[in-house]
Write an enzyme that holds these catalytic residues in place. Structure first.
Site, PDB file in Angstrom:
ATOM      1  N   GLY A  74      44.803 -26.600  31.091  1.00 16.88           N
ATOM      2  CA  GLY A  74      44.181 -27.413  30.060  1.00 16.88           C
ATOM      3  C   GLY A  74      43.669 -26.564  28.921  1.00 16.88           C
ATOM      4  O   GLY A  74      43.418 -25.383  29.072  1.00 16.88           O
ATOM      5  N   LYS A 119      37.391 -21.273  33.545  1.00 12.89           N
ATOM      6  CA  LYS A 119      37.269 -21.704  32.163  1.00 12.89           C
ATOM      7  C   LYS A 119      37.023 -20.489  31.300  1.00 12.89           C
ATOM      8  O   LYS A 119      36.093 -19.721  31.541  1.00 12.89           O
ATOM      9  CB  LYS A 119      36.103 -22.682  32.035  1.00 12.89           C
ATOM     10  CG  LYS A 119      36.035 -23.339  30.700  1.00 12.89           C
ATOM     11  CD  LYS A 119      35.084 -24.519  30.811  1.00 12.89           C
ATOM     12  CE  LYS A 119      34.440 -24.817  29.479  1.00 12.89           C
ATOM     13  NZ  LYS A 119      33.408 -25.838  29.620  1.00 12.89           N
ATOM     14  N   ASP A 135      27.874 -35.280  25.541  1.00 12.50           N
ATOM     15  CA  ASP A 135      29.298 -35.442  25.256  1.00 12.50           C
ATOM     16  C   ASP A 135      29.952 -36.215  26.395  1.00 12.50           C
ATOM     17  O   ASP A 135      30.973 -35.796  26.943  1.00 12.50           O
ATOM     18  CB  ASP A 135      29.929 -34.072  25.048  1.00 12.50           C
ATOM     19  CG  ASP A 135      31.298 -34.164  24.388  1.00 12.50           C
ATOM     20  OD1 ASP A 135      31.615 -35.240  23.833  1.00 12.50           O
ATOM     21  OD2 ASP A 135      32.045 -33.166  24.429  1.00 12.50           O
TER      22      ASP A 135
END
Ligand code: NAG
Ligand code: NAG
Ligand code: NAG
Ligand code: NAG
Ligand code: NAG
Ligand code: NAG
Ligand code: NAG
Length: 732
Positions: free
Chosen positions: A468, A488, A584
């Site tokens: 991703g 990440k 978010d």
């Protein structure tokens, strides 16, 4: 009798002793044989090498030796006594100065065997005890003469022996005497070889060790003294030319053929009649040459040797000899080749010499390494030296210039290595600096999350593992140990991202909840730290509803996703000391595991807000889901998250994506305001009649969340509670 236990191991010391004994035996065994197998090789302590021998079959013809064991130690004699013998004749004689002829037909003649002293096959020589001829006065005019003649072979058939002319001399001892050394057949006519005289009987002129004519004289043994040919028949004779004035004190004169240095004159020998013979009871040493005789010569090159050829050993060779040569027959001797020693007359008698054991005889430079080989030796120079240690000295291989070059190269190499080490250290220090800058020590102490080493994560960060890419970074999938993880990686770090990272770590370390994604650890040893999360196999809710991973989803699952997401958010909002605002909330940040359990993720822009304190900062979330109040005022509250969650609820029941134009929200709000049932707005998959009421409730709840009056929006905990009840009542 007791038998000692066999199983008991021998003590080590005993074993060592046994080993030592074995090596001694081996050394003895190594002594080379000197004669044929089965043949005695000794008589007493005298070695009897072939072609000499004691028993039939053990000697070559002419070389027989008899061993007389009546003596202790036993004594060896040359056999063939009628050929090899000493003839002794005794008679009275008066001084006959003018007499040039003497009759030798004396009745009293006896014969003695020739006793062997030792044999040397490599020199083709033997030593025997030779006789001493004597003449002793009985009164001033009369002598008792004892002639002794050594005979080797006969006039008509030469034996294998001859007296060595080179190694023997003729000696005369007496105060006044002439000495001859012819063959026995020619004694009378032989000229005097040397003469000893002490003028006026001055005995004090004699010198010990000196045979220069004063009491002792010496002459070379020459072939012409013999009958002819090799000296096989030697008769040392006395010429008694005068009356003996000193007959009482110095009665005897002597003549002998003796090995050089075999007799040292002593003035005492001039006195009495027993002194000199007493010093040599068996006789004086005489050197004999021996050879293979019988009309035999070395075979010509390339010719096959005769069957009785004597040089049978490997590495031996043949030399034409002089024994018997000029007279009757040809002869030869055998020698071992250079660098070999031993007995050339027996098979394998010549053995290699280990030259390295005799550095005095075989030169090898001190800088060389002596290496024996068959038939010689080598003397290569030690490593780093060149030349031949056998021919001269070994010299240094590398001149000074070469050494300097090698040395300089070495230095440069070392400098390079040191520089590399220095660089590696610097790199390590940098890693450490990042670690510290990124708050490593604090996290380490807190022990909340695991701190990974750089090397553990780097292999995962390759494009084939990327699953991703978002606004905040890239996500890679990989294994650490047995655990599947998502790593990440922030897109190369601007200040904002670094802050977001810290934010995320701090928040994650404070919230541990089943509906919030679990941070396993991070790596601080890089400029922008890497975060390691649990890997959730079903991806994000956004993916499942709208994206590539679009799947059928029944209402039960949708309801539980809503309930769990609300649970996670409620947990964040209800923290005791600080409120965590997600900021978010959207389907893309709700991840699903293999059982579709929802987990809130991505706290990049989340806020830790002290209670009762409002927070205004920049707006960075996804505006499609963003609370319009917050967008206007810049004031972020937990109700902002509630708004966003309302949007998520709408997407869940409609499976329609919201966009910046707020069309989806507006449609629902409008429908709700008009009190209409928004049946056609629901996703067909779940819009079945019996569920319409539930869907309507959910839509109502969503609209509550979307209320533009912030205070009218329910709290997240309230929503979570209501969803939980809906979920439970449905499942019961
Ligand atoms: C043999 O023994 C005698 C005395 O025992 C000694 O004088 C002589 O040198 C020995 N000979 C050899 C060849 O060993
Ligand atoms: C022969 O020699 C022996 C001893 O050597 C001696 O006794 C004898 O008298 C001698 N005979 C003659 C005739 O000289
Ligand atoms: C010496 O001895 C011999 C016999 O032995 C004798 O005939 C002679 O006369 C002697 N001479 C002197 C000078 O005594
Ligand atoms: C010669 O040597 C012997 C001992 O071997 C000694 O008795 C004698 O006096 C010596 N003679 C001379 C002249 O030195
Ligand atoms: C005689 O003397 C020389 C040296 O002076 C010595 O080498 C040799 O062995 C001596 N010979 C005997 C039989 O004593
Ligand atoms: C030895 O002598 C024989 C006969 O004279 C001769 O044929 C032969 O070549 C000689 N051998 C050597 C090695 O001199
Ligand atoms: C010595 O000679 C024999 C034949 O006589 C041969 O079999 C053997 O190999 C030889 N040995 C060496 C070391 O040359």
């Amino acid at each position: 009798m007791r038998t000692p236990s066999r199983s008991r191991p021998l003590p080590t010391i005993l074993l060592l002793i046994l080993a030592g004994a074995a090596s001694v035996i081996a050394e003895q065994d190594e002594q080379q044989p000197v004669t044929h197998p089965g043949c005695p090789d000794k008589c007493g302590n005298i070695s009897i090498p072939f072609p000499f021998g004691l028993m039939p079959g053990c000697f070559r013809e002419g070389f027989e030796v008899t061993c007389d064991h009546t003596f202790d130690p036993p004594r060896a004699f040359l056999a063939d006594r009628d050929t090899n013998r000493i003839t002794v004749t005794e008679h009275d004689e008066s001084a006959v100065p003018d007499d040039s002829y003497r009759s030798y037909s004396y009745p009293n003649t006896s014969y003695c065997p020739i006793e062997l002293m030792d044999v040397s096959v490599d020199r083709s020589q033997a030593r025997v005890y030779g006789p001493i001829t004597s003449g002793c006065s009985t009164n001033s005019t009369t002598y008792k003469l004892k002639d002794q003649v050594m005979m080797l072979g006969r006039l008509t058939s030469a034996g294998p022996f001859a007296v060595s002319e080179a190694l023997n001399v003729v000696i005369g001892v007496g105060w006044r005497v002439g000495v001859t050394a012819g063959s026995s057949y020619t004694t009378s006519s032989t000229a005097v070889a040397c003469r000893s005289e002490l003028p006026a009987g001055r005995l004090e002129d004699a010198r010990n060790g000196s045979c220069a004519g004063r009491g002792c004289c010496e002459a070379a043994l020459r072939q012409e003294n013999s009958y002819y040919g090799p000296v096989t028949n030697v008769a040392p004779g006395l010429r008694l030319e005068d009356s003996n004035a000193l007959w009482k004190t110095n009665p005897c004169s002597y003549a002998m053929v003796v090995e050089k240095s075999g007799y040292n004159f002593s003035t005492l020998d001039l006195y009495g009649d027993k002194v000199l013979p007493g010093r040599f009871p068996k006789g004086v040493p005489v050197v004999l040459d021996f050879a293979i005789v019988g009309d035999a010569a070395c075979p010509e090159k390339g010719r096959r040797p005769p069957p009785d050829y004597a040089c049978v050993s490997n590495n031996s060779y043949c030399v034409n000899a002089t024994v018997g040569q000029s007279g009757y027959a040809l002869s030869y001797v055998c020698k071992c080749a250079e660098h070999y020693e031993g007995n050339p007359y027996i098979a394998n008698g010549c053995q290699d010499i280990d030259e390295c054991k005799f550095p005095d005889l075989y030169y090898c430079s001190t800088n060389g390494i002596c290496k024996n080989r068959l038939g010689g030796y080598d003397c290569p120079c030690k490593p780093g030296m060149k030349g031949d240690g056998k021919l001269g000295h070994c010299a240094e291989k590398f001149p000074l210039v070469a050494k300097v070059i090698v040395g300089t190269t070495g230095c440069i190499f070392i400098i390079v290595v040191i520089s590399l080490i220095f660089l590696l250290r610097k790199e390590k220090r940098k890693t450490r600096e990042f670690y510290e800058k990124n708050g490593g020590p604090t996290l380490e102490k807190a022990k909340i999350i695991k701190l990974f080493k750089r090397e553990e994560l780097v292999p995962i960060l390759k494009s084939s593992n990327r699953i991703g890419k978002g606004g905040f970074g890239e996500v890679y999938k990989g294994n650490i140990g047995n655990e599947l993880v998502a790593v990440k990686k922030p897109i190369k770090g601007n200040l904002l991202e670094k802050e977001q990272f810290a934010n995320e770590v701090i928040i994650q370390s404070q919230v541990i909840h089943k509906n919030i994604i679990r941070l396993i650890g991070c790596c601080l040893e890089v400029d922008t730290p890497l975060l390691v999360y649990e890997f959730l196999s079903n991806g994000s809710l956004d993916d499942i509803l709208h994206g590539d991973g679009k799947k059928p989803l029944n209402l039960d699952i949708r309801l539980s996703i809503a309930s769990e997401s609300a649970d996670g958010l409620a947990y964040m909002h209800s923290q005791t000391n600080t409120i965590i605002l997600h900021g978010d909330v959207k389907p893309a940040n709700i991840l699903l595991d293999d059982k579709f359990v929802a987990k809130i993720s991505d706290f990049g822009i989340s806020r830790l807000i002290a209670r009762e304190k409002q927070h205004t900062r920049y707006v960075i979330g996804d505006t499609s889901y963003m609370d319009p109040v917050y967008l206007q005022s810049g004031l972020l509250t937990e109700k902002s998250d509630v708004y966003s969650f309302g949007v998520v609820l709408l997407e869940l029941i409609s499976r329609k994506k919201t966009f910046d134009d707020n069309s989806l929200v507006n449609v629902f709000i409008e429908a709700h305001r008009r009190g209409e049932r928004a049946t056609e707005l629901f996703d067909n998959e779940i819009a079945v009649a019996e569920d319409l009421e539930l869907l309507q409730n959910l839509a109502g709840m969503a609209v509550e969340c979307l209320n533009l009056d912030v205070d009218q929006r329910p709290a997240m905990t309230d929503i979570a509670h209501r969803l939980l009840i809906m979920n439970q009542s449905r499942n019961s």
